[in-house]
Design an enzyme around this catalytic site. Structure first.
Site, PDB file in Angstrom:
ATOM      1  N   LYS A  78      22.358  83.650   1.760  1.00  0.00           N
ATOM      2  CA  LYS A  78      21.368  82.788   1.104  1.00  0.00           C
ATOM      3  C   LYS A  78      20.852  83.417  -0.182  1.00  0.00           C
ATOM      4  CE  LYS A  78      19.905  80.020   5.010  1.00  0.00           C
ATOM      5  NZ  LYS A  78      18.840  79.638   5.927  1.00  0.00           N
TER       6      LYS A  78
ATOM      7  N   LYS B 247      24.980  71.243   5.677  1.00  0.00           N
ATOM      8  CA  LYS B 247      24.429  70.086   4.960  1.00  0.00           C
ATOM      9  C   LYS B 247      24.085  70.426   3.515  1.00  0.00           C
ATOM     10  CE  LYS B 247      20.362  71.150   7.598  1.00  0.00           C
ATOM     11  NZ  LYS B 247      19.963  71.030   8.959  1.00  0.00           N
TER      12      LYS B 247
ATOM     13  N   LYS C 165      31.825  77.323   7.223  1.00  0.00           N
ATOM     14  CA  LYS C 165      31.038  76.531   8.178  1.00  0.00           C
ATOM     15  C   LYS C 165      30.628  75.179   7.583  1.00  0.00           C
ATOM     16  CE  LYS C 165      26.483  77.314   8.444  1.00  0.00           C
ATOM     17  NZ  LYS C 165      25.150  77.843   8.729  1.00  0.00           N
TER      18      LYS C 165
HETATM   19  P1  TYM Z   1      19.783  75.321  11.370  1.00  0.00           P
HETATM   20  O1  TYM Z   1      18.688  74.355  11.091  1.00  0.00           O
HETATM   21  O2  TYM Z   1      20.596  75.816  10.227  1.00  0.00           O
HETATM   22  O3  TYM Z   1      20.785  74.709  12.426  1.00  0.00           O
HETATM   23  C1  TYM Z   1      20.363  74.167  13.661  1.00  0.00           C
HETATM   24  C2  TYM Z   1      21.369  74.500  14.754  1.00  0.00           C
HETATM   25  O4  TYM Z   1      22.654  74.011  14.402  1.00  0.00           O
HETATM   26  C3  TYM Z   1      23.621  75.056  14.522  1.00  0.00           C
HETATM   27  N1  TYM Z   1      24.665  74.846  13.506  1.00  0.00           N
HETATM   28  C4  TYM Z   1      25.989  74.730  13.770  1.00  0.00           C
HETATM   29  N2  TYM Z   1      26.668  74.766  14.920  1.00  0.00           N
HETATM   30  C5  TYM Z   1      28.020  74.597  14.856  1.00  0.00           C
HETATM   31  N3  TYM Z   1      28.696  74.403  13.710  1.00  0.00           N
HETATM   32  C6  TYM Z   1      28.046  74.359  12.519  1.00  0.00           C
HETATM   33  N4  TYM Z   1      28.742  74.154  11.388  1.00  0.00           N
HETATM   34  C7  TYM Z   1      26.625  74.531  12.513  1.00  0.00           C
HETATM   35  N5  TYM Z   1      25.680  74.531  11.537  1.00  0.00           N
HETATM   36  C8  TYM Z   1      24.498  74.739  12.158  1.00  0.00           C
HETATM   37  C9  TYM Z   1      22.824  76.331  14.276  1.00  0.00           C
HETATM   38  O5  TYM Z   1      23.469  77.448  14.836  1.00  0.00           O
HETATM   39  C10 TYM Z   1      21.517  76.008  14.959  1.00  0.00           C
HETATM   40  O6  TYM Z   1      21.578  76.281  16.337  1.00  0.00           O
HETATM   41  N6  TYM Z   1      17.260  79.580  11.931  1.00  0.00           N
HETATM   42  C11 TYM Z   1      17.684  78.399  12.622  1.00  0.00           C
HETATM   43  C12 TYM Z   1      16.539  77.539  13.143  1.00  0.00           C
HETATM   44  C13 TYM Z   1      15.568  78.290  14.005  1.00  0.00           C
HETATM   45  C14 TYM Z   1      15.801  78.684  15.358  1.00  0.00           C
HETATM   46  C15 TYM Z   1      14.577  79.312  15.767  1.00  0.00           C
HETATM   47  C16 TYM Z   1      16.877  78.555  16.244  1.00  0.00           C
HETATM   48  C17 TYM Z   1      14.316  78.664  13.658  1.00  0.00           C
HETATM   49  N7  TYM Z   1      13.713  79.286  14.723  1.00  0.00           N
HETATM   50  C18 TYM Z   1      14.442  79.826  17.049  1.00  0.00           C
HETATM   51  C19 TYM Z   1      16.729  79.067  17.530  1.00  0.00           C
HETATM   52  C20 TYM Z   1      15.520  79.707  17.925  1.00  0.00           C
HETATM   53  C21 TYM Z   1      18.479  77.538  11.646  1.00  0.00           C
HETATM   54  O7  TYM Z   1      18.337  77.666  10.465  1.00  0.00           O
HETATM   55  O8  TYM Z   1      19.212  76.560  12.222  1.00  0.00           O
END
Ligand code: TYM
Length: 330
Positions: free
Chosen positions: A114, A199, A196
């Site tokens: 990032k 969005k 990956k």
């Molecule tokens: P975020 O918002 O980027 O994504 C949400 C969830 O989607 C999963 N994910 C994917 N899984 C499979 N293939 C992909 N291409 C893909 N892109 C995203 C992510 O692994 C995630 O599970 N930091 C985290 C949000 C967060 C969080 C937490 C998660 C904040 N606090 C506490 C668990 C526990 C994030 O940015 O996810």
């Protein structure tokens, strides 16, 4: 409830979630909602690490909250909340910052990625992002955290922080287990299948959004990058086909062997159409319910308020314990 174990996960309101978010995380949340003590949230504090318009953030958070309800998560039974409405997250995150080493945070690959992508805004929040995530998890004494593969390293850091804290003060924080499903955990970009699906990809053919119409889904999958071999089989040397097979397998429950047999004498055209149809079918009930629930503004507001109250109640218990251990005069 069949199981008292606590399941927790959050997702950022940085735009409409993708098929990757859904197959890697959201779909599994919905499957666990009946059987576990589930806590799910919109991580809006995390999303200001990337510059965001205030109006956009508010709308995206509301829409994402609605999507969580549309998934079938039950706001009466589960806790569904918005992170910024539970002040204990920021407070514990500060404390955990003081139990996280600079070197550990520097090693996070998401921080490196990032920072490279937003080189004009490498803010300190981006650096301490994983300690806020650790606070999200540890406040609720979570047993399991269902996430995609990209969050594994953050989960490992969370475990290290909890163990370090417990090592000093005794068993205060539950050390959580990541739950990363083998299939769906890493859905790749349709345009560059070694990356990956995200969005924030500038190429909108690289991802499928959860509110894409059937026509758009067909178009995007038809244009997905494959290879010149024209045979459907699973191989690491065929990342585009492997990704589509993964998507098809998760959406239909078919094994890779079944899929190879099904498309033995067919080309990529037939295969892609079948993948697109399976995605359309998979998303249809969610899309219908999402549209319906989005219009229920007062209901959503009420759910979020109750969700925040319930979350605060649980979170405060842990925060109180932590503050006492650290030695704050409270
Ligand atoms: P975020 O918002 O980027 O994504 C949400 C969830 O989607 C999963 N994910 C994917 N899984 C499979 N293939 C992909 N291409 C893909 N892109 C995203 C992510 O692994 C995630 O599970 N930091 C985290 C949000 C967060 C969080 C937490 C998660 C904040 N606090 C506490 C668990 C526990 C994030 O940015 O996810």
């Amino acid at each position: 409830m069949a199981n008292e174990k606590v399941v927790l996960s959050l997702i950022q309101p940085t735009g409409t979630p993708t098929l990757g978010n859904y197959l890697g995380a959201l779909r599994n949340w919905a499957k666990m909602a009946e059987d576990y003590n589930c806590i799910f949230g919109c991580a809006d504090l995390h999303s200001i690490t990337i510059r965001t318009e205030a109006q956009d953030l508010k709308k995206r958070t509301r829409d994402l909250y609605a999507l969580l309800i549309a998934l079938g998560l039950n706001p009466e039974k589960n806790i569904i909340f918005v992170q910024s409405q539970v002040p204990q997250h920021s407070e514990l995150a500060w404390i955990l910052n003081c139990y996280t080493m600079f070197g550990e945070a520097s090693r996070m690959t998401q921080f490196k990625e990032k920072s490279a992508k937003h080189s004009d805004n490498v803010n300190v929040g981006l650096f301490t992002y994983p300690t806020l995530m650790a606070a999200d998890i540890l406040l609720y004494q979570a047993d399991y955290v269902p996430v995609g593969e990209d969050q594994r390293q953050h989960l490992e850091l969370t475990r290290d922080i909890a163990e370090r804290f417990n090592g000093i003060y005794g068993e205060v924080l539950k050390v959580p287990e990541p739950l990363i499903e083998q299939s769906g955990a890493k859905i790749m970009s349709l345009a560059e299948p070694t990356k990956k699906m995200s969005k924030s990809d500038p190429n909108n053919k690289a991802f499928i959004l959860l509110d894409d119409t059937p026509d758009v889904i067909v178009k995007k999958i038809k244009s997905a990058v494959t290879d010149s071999d024209a045979r459907v089989y699973f191989s690491d040397d065929k990342p585009g086909v492997a990704n589509l097979m993964n998507i098809y397998s998760v959406c239909t429950g078919k094994s890779y062997d079944d899929i190879e047999t099904e498309f033995e004498n067919k080309g990529y055209g037939d295969f892609k159409l079948a993948v697109a149809e399976s995605v359309i079918e998979e998303l249809k009930p969610l899309q219908v319910e999402y549209k319906r629930i989005l219009a229920e503004k007062a209901y959503l507001e009420e759910c979020a308020t109750k969700g925040a109250q319930k979350a605060q109640y649980v979170a405060q218990k842990t925060l109180h314990k932590v503050k006492k251990k650290v030695g704050f005069w409270n």
